[in-house]
Design an enzyme around this catalytic site. Sequence first.
Site: not given
Length: 663
Positions: A538, A581
């Site tokens: 990611s 996040k």
Amino acid sequence: MENVKPEEPVQDNAASGPLQPEPATVIGQAEPGPKAPVEAAPNPEGASSRIEVPPKLIDQVIGQERAVEVIRKAAIQRRHVMMIGSPGTGKSMLAKAMAELLPKEELQDILVYPNSDDPNNPIIRTVAAGRGKQIVAAHKIEAKKKVQFRNTLLLILIIGIIGYAFITYQWLMGIIAAAFVFMALRYTMPREEGMVPKLLVANDVKSNAPFIDGTGSHAGALLGDVRHDPFQSGGLETPAHDRVEAGAIHRSNGGVLFIDEINTLDPHSQQNLLTALQEGEFPITGQSERSSGAMVRTEPVPCRFVMVAAGNLDAIQGMHPALRSRIRGYGYEVYMAESMEDTPENQQKYIRFIAQEVKNDGKIPHFDKSAIDEIIREARRRSNRKGHLTLKLRDMGGLIRVAGDIARQEGATLTTAAHVVTAKKTARSIEDQVSDEVTRHLREYEMTVVEGTRVGRVNGLAVTGSDAGSVLPIMAEVTPAIGKEGGEVIATGLLKEIAQESIKNVSAILKKFTGKDVKNIDIHIQFIGTYMGIEGDSASISVATAVISAIEGIPVRQDLAMTGSLSVRGDVLPVGGVTYKIEAAAKAGITTVLIPRMNINDVLIEEQYKSKVTIIPVDTIDEVLKHALVPENMDGFLSKLRKMAIRSTSVFAEAPATNTTTA
């Protein structure tokens, strides 16, 4: 989509003036489709109190329709089952439900008798449930009568000896003779209590088939054992049959043996477990260094149980191949779902789950409509999938109980949304708490930069555990190649396999954008503060942006963070945990976050962060660079991006059609 607004110009810190990127979709929060309203409860007791909780465990399971169907079939046919999935998805609950569903066969008690021919080979007998205690009690009464009769005879004999000594005036000799006779008879006569059988397994009080949880059992607890006897002779030793202890496989005879994390069993135990499954009986002998070893070994003990094995995906690799083959060949394998679709029907199931947790706890107040709505909203957040509700119900059950505890502490008659919100702060995971602590430390030492621009430095985003996000600073530096081969990509920061592979894919993007031969340079990439390692890809767009910035000398905005996987063609692919996040970026003071466009509907951030961060979805790496980099020559930079996009389009047009998958 909520809070959709056009992007504001991003100010350039260089002398050339502001950078004006092309219009992009900007979101403050994305909802996973329309949300079906939960009907308000008109009664004063609260919405969850009106929900009827099914009496059977199998009917209380939510979101695992396939697993429920398999358990019903396996219970009827007495098949073994292996369930693989994340912790907290209902594996142990399904195993207990299977015990309720098993056919009501006649349960048995298991007795172990002494063997007069070979004391080290006790005899095993089975009787109808409830008869075992009666038999043992009858033997104890008979033994007690024999002991009393023996003691009476012994007393009469001693009194006679002492009386004769008094008559003949040989007092000393009489006492010595009485003592000698007492000791001789005491150690030569058989011990009647040692002949009483021992009840190994009792099923007299069980209305359902037995359910035994053998998770984490050592060999003795699982397979049976023989207790150590410190007195091995002199008439003080414990009879061999009385030292025999039944294992989990024997206590589950006629019922269910559940073993979670089955791969943690040692190979010897798994092999013996396989034997028990195949034969339906297994003798008990010493299994540990503190037992009586192999000297005592019973006759085969019945253990006809239904095996329910469970574990995570890694459990398959750690299982004995023959044991898995036995389960698979004579039963079912089920993968547990981690989420279910966010539909009105499934929302009602979630409300029933709340009612079940309140009932099972027995100490917390019921939930009103606002609290139910907040729990369902949190279930959406934790699913990490658009239009889904999480099925990691153990964690959700913990949140429900904490919220109920807070309500009870305040003396409230109902649990409200305010209690749930407070509970989310109180019941934070260790990873989330550690993430906040690390963020504070990085800010104190100025390692987390959220203002200005830097060359070769990007604020990436990562997920720790299952529900904690963190800011991941990534730095890149370019040096002349050293050695014959050259062109090395050197990454540090405890990168695991997938993360290392994603670093290699970045080189293709570098060649496409820069047009330079990367064989002449070495690229150094550093992940800051990755003490627990990096797993996954990611951070791919963050790495690519940092390296391009270092090669071209173009500064990167530090008030911006990003997450996303990257294909070799420059497509930004979806990743997991975007909600956590984004919230981590907002906590750190970052105002803009780039995410893959395909993750738009996965975003469900808390209300307090909506005004603190702007979320920009992107499709390709050139869009990422357009938002993140702050070049001095804006026209030249945009021209290079357009050429890069044209090259990508031409490659796509010439390439044959293939099936695409998301990461």
